[in-house]
Enzyme design. Structure first.
Site, PDB file in Angstrom:
ATOM      1  N   ARG A  89       0.867  -1.171   0.000  1.00  0.00           N
ATOM      2  CA  ARG A  89       0.000   0.000   0.000  1.00  0.00           C
ATOM      3  C   ARG A  89       0.905   1.224   0.000  1.00  0.00           C
ATOM      4  NH1 ARG A  89      -2.591   3.117   4.830  1.00  0.00           N
ATOM      5  NH2 ARG A  89      -3.807   4.599   3.624  1.00  0.00           N
ATOM      6  N   ARG A 237      -6.897  14.995  13.097  1.00  0.00           N
ATOM      7  CA  ARG A 237      -6.695  15.995  12.037  1.00  0.00           C
ATOM      8  C   ARG A 237      -7.875  16.959  12.000  1.00  0.00           C
ATOM      9  NH1 ARG A 237      -5.741  11.486   8.057  1.00  0.00           N
ATOM     10  NH2 ARG A 237      -3.570  10.893   8.301  1.00  0.00           N
ATOM     11  N   GLU A 382      -9.183  -3.374   2.467  1.00  0.00           N
ATOM     12  CA  GLU A 382      -8.155  -2.853   1.569  1.00  0.00           C
ATOM     13  C   GLU A 382      -7.173  -3.941   1.144  1.00  0.00           C
ATOM     14  OE1 GLU A 382      -8.153   0.340   4.573  1.00  0.00           O
ATOM     15  OE2 GLU A 382      -7.286   1.587   2.996  1.00  0.00           O
TER      16      GLU A 382
END
Ligand code: ADP
Length: 396
Positions: A89, A237, A382
């Site tokens: 990834r 974030r 994923e």
């Protein structure tokens, strides 16, 4: 001999891995090497058992050497020939990597160069690939880029209204992230709906969160930007803010722009708003106990997501096949699913109180049958998409 695939997700000081059987896609083992270049810790999970080793890891090569020896020791692989490919990834593929790519020495240089745009991720993953070149020569390394799926965005979505040479000379544009997850979900919905062209708003809500607008199975917009800092309120974030704040706080706190950007990445978001935790489970627990700041934090998170959903539905401008919730929060938090849908004033939908509570394995409809826009919870995977893309390449 049972053929196996290794999937690797590396950062500057960590390396997560999974090893799967090619034929059955069964996960044989997973784990993480952490604190690489700091001191070093390695954990391998096999079934329900977990083994941790504390060992100095001076670089990624040492971490991979330890990984290989542990795979042998625990008999996850009997011989290294069993490993037929390594899927990586990689966070940033820029405009160069528009699809999964076999990484050789030449491609590796490009992965490193793109480290300018993802300094915390690409250099670590490049080090890992280089170490595999040395330690498992002959085994193909395939890069699956978090940005690739978003490369179909039109210019209106990816170009910022800033001086044009920032884009042409300095690569400043919207790239997005979590593309591997958004792609996996799109394919999962194509299969579920038995439809080639799907229109979706996908809400990947985890520690990092991003939305994508999918029209005819292609991305037309996504909420992360040049970096993963843009868009939604995340664990730590900030998501979207007025860019002026950076310079203002630099001056007020006498800090560098890098330090302030780090604070926006690591000390903001849910953590800052709640004053409790970056973890939605903790915030939810406090909210249930009547903590008003925790309740406000959940509403703020939900409102930002809802605003993006409505915006994206407008950009898609066609009947939506679904709004999809995925990743840690999206898949599991019925409170957040409800809080978001409550804010969708311009979208005609209704959650089912039964369905939202029901256990599920990988996909469930959570809206009522008569809702105009269906809403689903879908578990992302994923690693599975990385394996699929890797096999597509190495079997050609
Ligand atoms: P990462 O981005 O690290 O892969 P995940 O997709 O695992 O993150 O998501 C982590 C987030 O999911 C955390 O905020 C965690 O609290 C949240 N989460 C996981 N399970 C639940 C749950 N049952 N209810 C609410 N939030 C959950």
């Amino acid at each position: 001999m049972i053929k196996k695939i290794l999937v690797v997700n590396g950062g500057s000081s960590s390396l997560k891995f999974q090893i799967l059987e090619e034929e059955t896609k069964k996960i044989l083992s997973s784990g993480i090497a952490e604190r690489i270049k700091v001191d070093g810790s390695f954990t391998i999970k096999i079934g329900k058992e977990k083994f941790t080793t504390e060992k100095t890891l001076n670089n990624h090569t040492e971490a991979i050497q330890l990984l290989i020896s542990k795979l042998n020791e625990h008999k996850v692989v009997e011989s290294l020939d069993e490993i037929i490919g390594i899927g990586h990834r990689i966070v940033q593929g820029g405009e160069i990597f528009k699809k999964a790519t076999l990484i050789d020495e030449k491609q590796l240089v490009k992965v490193r160069e793109l480290g300018e745009l993802a300094p915390l991720h690409n250099p670590g993953e490049a080090d890992i690939i280089e170490a595999f070149f040395e330690l498992l020569p002959g085994v193909p390394n395939v890069g699956v880029f978090d940005t690739s799926f978003h490369q179909t965005m039109p210019k209106e979505a990816y170009l910022y209204a800033v001086p044009n040479y920032w884009y042409t000379k300095h690569m400043v544009r919207r790239y997005g992230a979590h593309g591997t997850s958004h792609k996996y979900i799109t394919q999962r919905m194509q299969k579920h709906l038995e439809k080639e062209n799907v229109n979706l708003v996908i809400c990947h809500l985890g520690n990092g969160s991003s939305l994508s607008a999918i029209k005819n199975s292609k991305v037309i917009n996504t909420s992360m930007g040049l970096s993963p800092l843009a868009g939604l309120i995340m664990g730590t974030r900030s998501g979207d803010i007025d860019p002026t704040i950076v310079n203002y706080i630099c001056n007020r706190l006498n800090k560098s722009s890098q330090e302030v950007t780090d604070m926006l990445n690591n000390e903001s978001g849910l953590l800052a708003l709640s004053g409790i935790s970056s973890d939605m489970r903790d915030i939810n627990q406090h909210a249930k106990n009547g903590d008003e700041r925790a309740q406000f934090t959940m509403r703020s998170f939900a409102k930002r997501v809802a605003t993006y959903i409505v915006d994206y539905a407008n950009q898609i401008n066609a009947k939506l096949d679904g709004i999809i919730f995925t990743a840690g929060i999206g898949e599991n938090s019925s409170e957040i699913q409800k809080a978001i849908v409550k804010e969708l004033f311009l979208i005609d939908t209704k959650l089912s109180s039964e369905r939202i509570k029901a256990d599920y394995s990988d996909l469930k409809l959570i809206s009522e049958d008569d809702a105009n826009t269906p809403v689903y919870a879908v578990r992302t995977n994923e690693e599975m998409l990385i394996v699929k893309e890797l096999l597509n390449i190495i079997k050609k």
